[in-house]
Scaffold this motif. Structure first.
Motif, PDB file in Angstrom:
ATOM      1  N   VAL A 106       0.851  -1.185   0.000  1.00  0.00           N
ATOM      2  CA  VAL A 106       0.000   0.000   0.000  1.00  0.00           C
ATOM      3  C   VAL A 106       0.890   1.240   0.000  1.00  0.00           C
ATOM      4  N   PRO A 107       0.702   2.186  -0.912  1.00  0.00           N
ATOM      5  CA  PRO A 107       1.511   3.411  -0.879  1.00  0.00           C
ATOM      6  C   PRO A 107       1.217   4.221   0.382  1.00  0.00           C
ATOM      7  N   SER A 108       2.266   4.643   1.072  1.00  0.00           N
ATOM      8  CA  SER A 108       2.090   5.436   2.286  1.00  0.00           C
ATOM      9  C   SER A 108       1.533   6.814   1.974  1.00  0.00           C
ATOM     10  N   PHE A 109       1.742   7.279   0.761  1.00  0.00           N
ATOM     11  CA  PHE A 109       1.191   8.559   0.304  1.00  0.00           C
ATOM     12  C   PHE A 109       0.806   8.396  -1.152  1.00  0.00           C
ATOM     13  N   LEU A 110      -0.328   8.981  -1.522  1.00  0.00           N
ATOM     14  CA  LEU A 110      -0.780   8.870  -2.904  1.00  0.00           C
ATOM     15  C   LEU A 110      -1.560  10.121  -3.280  1.00  0.00           C
ATOM     16  N   ALA A 111      -1.071  10.816  -4.289  1.00  0.00           N
ATOM     17  CA  ALA A 111      -1.753  11.998  -4.818  1.00  0.00           C
ATOM     18  C   ALA A 111      -1.957  11.798  -6.312  1.00  0.00           C
ATOM     19  N   VAL A 112      -3.194  11.953  -6.755  1.00  0.00           N
ATOM     20  CA  VAL A 112      -3.534  11.742  -8.162  1.00  0.00           C
ATOM     21  C   VAL A 112      -4.161  13.025  -8.705  1.00  0.00           C
ATOM     22  N   HIS A 113      -3.528  13.611  -9.704  1.00  0.00           N
ATOM     23  CA  HIS A 113      -4.048  14.797 -10.382  1.00  0.00           C
ATOM     24  C   HIS A 113      -4.319  14.438 -11.839  1.00  0.00           C
ATOM     25  N   THR A 114      -5.485  14.807 -12.330  1.00  0.00           N
ATOM     26  CA  THR A 114      -5.875  14.461 -13.692  1.00  0.00           C
ATOM     27  C   THR A 114      -6.526  15.649 -14.381  1.00  0.00           C
ATOM     28  N   THR A 115      -6.586  15.579 -15.702  1.00  0.00           N
ATOM     29  CA  THR A 115      -7.235  16.634 -16.478  1.00  0.00           C
ATOM     30  C   THR A 115      -8.759  16.520 -16.420  1.00  0.00           C
ATOM     31  N   HIS A 130      -1.832   1.644 -13.430  1.00  0.00           N
ATOM     32  CA  HIS A 130      -1.003   2.804 -13.121  1.00  0.00           C
ATOM     33  C   HIS A 130      -1.512   3.603 -11.922  1.00  0.00           C
ATOM     34  N   ARG A 131      -2.499   3.066 -11.182  1.00  0.00           N
ATOM     35  CA  ARG A 131      -3.032   3.707  -9.975  1.00  0.00           C
ATOM     36  C   ARG A 131      -3.554   5.113 -10.258  1.00  0.00           C
ATOM     37  N   ILE A 132      -4.248   5.262 -11.346  1.00  0.00           N
ATOM     38  CA  ILE A 132      -4.827   6.548 -11.702  1.00  0.00           C
ATOM     39  C   ILE A 132      -6.226   6.620 -11.103  1.00  0.00           C
ATOM     40  N   GLY A 133      -6.348   7.257  -9.950  1.00  0.00           N
ATOM     41  CA  GLY A 133      -7.631   7.362  -9.251  1.00  0.00           C
ATOM     42  C   GLY A 133      -7.652   6.483  -8.020  1.00  0.00           C
ATOM     43  N   LEU A 134      -8.173   7.038  -6.913  1.00  0.00           N
ATOM     44  CA  LEU A 134      -8.218   6.272  -5.670  1.00  0.00           C
ATOM     45  C   LEU A 134      -9.141   5.066  -5.779  1.00  0.00           C
ATOM     46  N   ASN A 135     -10.200   5.185  -6.553  1.00  0.00           N
ATOM     47  CA  ASN A 135     -11.114   4.053  -6.718  1.00  0.00           C
ATOM     48  C   ASN A 135     -10.489   2.929  -7.536  1.00  0.00           C
ATOM     49  N   ASN A 136      -9.374   3.224  -8.196  1.00  0.00           N
ATOM     50  CA  ASN A 136      -8.686   2.218  -9.009  1.00  0.00           C
ATOM     51  C   ASN A 136      -7.432   1.689  -8.325  1.00  0.00           C
ATOM     52  N   LEU A 137      -7.300   1.974  -7.027  1.00  0.00           N
ATOM     53  CA  LEU A 137      -6.147   1.489  -6.277  1.00  0.00           C
ATOM     54  C   LEU A 137      -6.392   0.060  -5.826  1.00  0.00           C
ATOM     55  N   GLY A 167      -5.031  13.520   4.911  1.00  0.00           N
ATOM     56  CA  GLY A 167      -4.323  14.237   3.863  1.00  0.00           C
ATOM     57  C   GLY A 167      -3.279  13.412   3.139  1.00  0.00           C
ATOM     58  N   LEU A 168      -3.161  12.122   3.475  1.00  0.00           N
ATOM     59  CA  LEU A 168      -2.154  11.276   2.846  1.00  0.00           C
ATOM     60  C   LEU A 168      -2.606  10.737   1.493  1.00  0.00           C
ATOM     61  N   TYR A 169      -3.906  10.721   1.233  1.00  0.00           N
ATOM     62  CA  TYR A 169      -4.435  10.329  -0.070  1.00  0.00           C
ATOM     63  C   TYR A 169      -5.227  11.506  -0.633  1.00  0.00           C
ATOM     64  N   GLN A 170      -4.945  11.839  -1.887  1.00  0.00           N
ATOM     65  CA  GLN A 170      -5.604  12.978  -2.528  1.00  0.00           C
ATOM     66  C   GLN A 170      -5.954  12.613  -3.962  1.00  0.00           C
TER      67      GLN A 170
END
Length: 263
Positions: A106-115, A130-137, A167-170
């Motif tokens: 599990v990533p200790s920190f995860l921030a995903v920014h998308t267009t 590629h873990r794009i989106g928290l729902n896709n983790l 604040g560790l997942y965004q």
């Protein structure tokens, strides 16, 4: 005959690279990314910071314009760890930890920014890879679990909710700004409780649901000064750290007794 066979082999060896070059298609798009800073130092007054991820989409001169717009995803991932999520329950009138689920890698920190929203950018298979989106983790279970299969989604949801609250997942959609047709930037927030370690900053270029290119940068988050000394001492020399903590507590208690002693 032997000379003819040898010449044939040599000719095939010389011709093969040219044949591969003709058959292999050239990359139409290329992605270049960079960070405003590749190192963050955590000191006693650290309250969080932000890093800027920026880059450029370069296209081959012969590339035909595509009808669909470009999609970008920036994924900042911290060191992986094993995490146990527990659920409290009543036992003899007292709330105690009962059921639990342990997740690994599990990533200790995860921030995903998308267009835009991840589900609009590509198939779920690509997003999960590629873990794009928290729902896709993907959260693989570390050990055999006694939790019913139908109840595991509740533990997953609780884990994500707690990580988001801390604040560790965004996840931020429409947060990547195009400065021109090819230049882009986004700002990623690092909270005060961000874990230390080596981070991966991955940028993905998609179009029409297909992954066209990707780039990867490294980010180091480390403690510095006295915080770094105590951190290393606690993890590398735990016995000495424990003795020093006990000695400091005894000395503090003695000093308080001397200061507030009544004659």
């Amino acid at each position: 005959m032997r000379w003819k066979a040898l010449c044939t082999v040599l000719l095939l060896g010389l011709a093969l690279p040219f044949a591969v070059a003709v058959v292999a298609p050239a990359r139409a798009e290329n992605l270049i990314s960079a960070l405003s800073s590749d190192r963050v130092n955590i000191e006693s007054n650290f309250t969080g910071t932000r890093i800027v991820v920026f880059g450029e989409i370069s296209r081959d001169a012969l590339t035909v314009a595509r009808p669909d717009p470009y999609d970008l995803a920036v994924v900042v991932s911290g060191p992986e760890q094993q995490v146990t999520t527990r659920r409290k329950g009543r036992f003899m009138g007292i709330w105690v930890n009962r059921d639990s689920e342990t997740f690994e890698n599990v990533p200790s920190f995860l921030a995903v920014h998308t267009t835009r929203a991840p589900y609009e950018m590509a198939s779920r298979t690509v997003l999960e890879r590629h873990r794009i989106g928290l729902n896709n983790l993907n959260l693989p279970i570390a050990v055999a679990s006694d939790v019913p299969i139908g109840d595991r989604d509740n533990f997953r949801a609780a884990f994500l909710r707690l990580r988001i609250q801390s604040g560790l997942y965004q996840e931020e959609t429409e947060s990547i700004e195009f400065l021109s047709d090819s230049l882009f930037r986004t700002s990623v927030s690092l909270p005060a409780n961000v874990p230390v370690g080596e981070y991966t900053v991955s940028t993905y270029l998609l179009r029409g649901g297909a992954l066209l290119a990707q780039a990867e940068e490294r980010l180091t988050i480390a403690k510095s000064g006295f915080e770094q000394f105590t951190y290393r001492l606690a993890y590398q020399n735990s016995a000495l750290y424990g003795l020093l903590a006990v000695a400091l507590a005894i000395f503090t208690g003695w000093l308080a007794g001397v200061i507030f002693r009544r004659d």
